[in-house]
Design an enzyme around this catalytic site. Structure first.
Site, PDB file in Angstrom:
ATOM      1  N   HIS A  36      52.116  23.819  36.075  1.00 26.75           N
ATOM      2  CA  HIS A  36      53.079  23.094  36.898  1.00 26.75           C
ATOM      3  C   HIS A  36      53.576  23.961  38.048  1.00 26.75           C
ATOM      4  O   HIS A  36      53.403  25.175  38.056  1.00 26.75           O
ATOM      5  CB  HIS A  36      54.272  22.573  36.075  1.00 26.75           C
ATOM      6  CG  HIS A  36      55.098  23.647  35.434  1.00 26.75           C
ATOM      7  ND1 HIS A  36      54.851  24.158  34.187  1.00 26.75           N
ATOM      8  CD2 HIS A  36      56.189  24.327  35.880  1.00 26.75           C
ATOM      9  CE1 HIS A  36      55.746  25.074  33.891  1.00 26.75           C
ATOM     10  NE2 HIS A  36      56.581  25.215  34.910  1.00 26.75           N
ATOM     11  N   HIS A 104      58.775  28.443  41.487  1.00 29.79           N
ATOM     12  CA  HIS A 104      57.716  29.186  40.804  1.00 29.79           C
ATOM     13  C   HIS A 104      56.496  28.325  40.568  1.00 29.79           C
ATOM     14  O   HIS A 104      56.553  27.103  40.667  1.00 29.79           O
ATOM     15  CB  HIS A 104      58.217  29.805  39.486  1.00 29.79           C
ATOM     16  CG  HIS A 104      58.573  28.835  38.397  1.00 29.79           C
ATOM     17  ND1 HIS A 104      59.860  28.436  38.146  1.00 29.79           N
ATOM     18  CD2 HIS A 104      57.814  28.205  37.468  1.00 29.79           C
ATOM     19  CE1 HIS A 104      59.880  27.610  37.110  1.00 29.79           C
ATOM     20  NE2 HIS A 104      58.641  27.442  36.679  1.00 29.79           N
ATOM     21  N   GLU A 153      55.075  32.137  36.496  1.00 24.27           N
ATOM     22  CA  GLU A 153      55.374  31.912  35.079  1.00 24.27           C
ATOM     23  C   GLU A 153      54.047  31.828  34.344  1.00 24.27           C
ATOM     24  O   GLU A 153      53.101  31.206  34.833  1.00 24.27           O
ATOM     25  CB  GLU A 153      56.146  30.597  34.921  1.00 24.27           C
ATOM     26  CG  GLU A 153      56.452  30.212  33.473  1.00 24.27           C
ATOM     27  CD  GLU A 153      57.194  28.873  33.361  1.00 24.27           C
ATOM     28  OE1 GLU A 153      57.102  28.046  34.291  1.00 24.27           O
ATOM     29  OE2 GLU A 153      57.859  28.673  32.329  1.00 24.27           O
TER      30      GLU A 153
HETATM   31 CO    CO Z   1      58.273  26.447  34.846  1.00 23.68          CO
END
Ligand code: CO
Length: 160
Positions: A36, A104, A153
């Site tokens: 994502h 992110h 991440e």
């Molecule tokens: Co995230």
């Protein structure tokens, strides 16, 4: 031209800057698919209303006090984050980007703890030990300076 880019310019090296060779050594893990992209917003209700008006499916908000955020998913691959609590790690980001912005990107790895250990061994800074993320699986974040300004991440692949 920036001084640091001059030919022959020396990188400043401190005790916690390991040799570039070690940092760029072959990793023991493979970076998997993009899971994502996350956007920090000052007003989650306003942002989700906009995405719904754009025809998106929006998940109910999920408060994550351990991460200092409330999160919503727009479809499966866009995460919206709103600060939660006084110590929210995205508060400073929103001060710099008051209208919101890309916060992110998240890629999958098969074993987050092992990937974090490998990265730390090679001198990459990890922001915190692995913790459960929005999908209920372990995640870690690299320091944004490690990835040329974009916070990365790593999320444990759920195997689906
Ligand atoms: Co995230």
């Amino acid at each position: 031209m920036l001084p640091a880019l001059r030919r022959g310019a020396r990188r400043r090296r401190t005790a916690d800057t390991p040799p570039r060779r070690r940092r760029l050594a072959t990793p023991s893990f493979q970076l998997g698919r993009l899971n994502h992209v996350a956007v920090a917003v000052p007003d989650l209700a306003a942002a989700t209303a906009t995405w719904a008006a754009l025809g998106a499916t929006v998940s109910p908000p999920q408060a994550m006090p351990a991460h200092g955020v409330t999160a919503c998913f727009v479809g499966e691959q866009l995460e919206l984050l709103e600060p939660l609590g006084a110590e929210s790690p995205i508060a400073a980001f929103l001060e710099r980007h008051p209208a919101g912005g890309l916060h992110h990107v998240c890629h999958e790895v098969s074993d987050v703890a092992a990937a974090a250990r490998d990265l730390e061994r090679r001198g990459f800074r990890i922001l915190a030990p692995p913790a459960l993320g929005a999908h209920g699986v372990p995640v870690v974040f690299l320091h944004p300076k490690e990835t040329h300004g974009t916070l990365l991440e790593l999320q444990e692949a759920s195997g689906d």
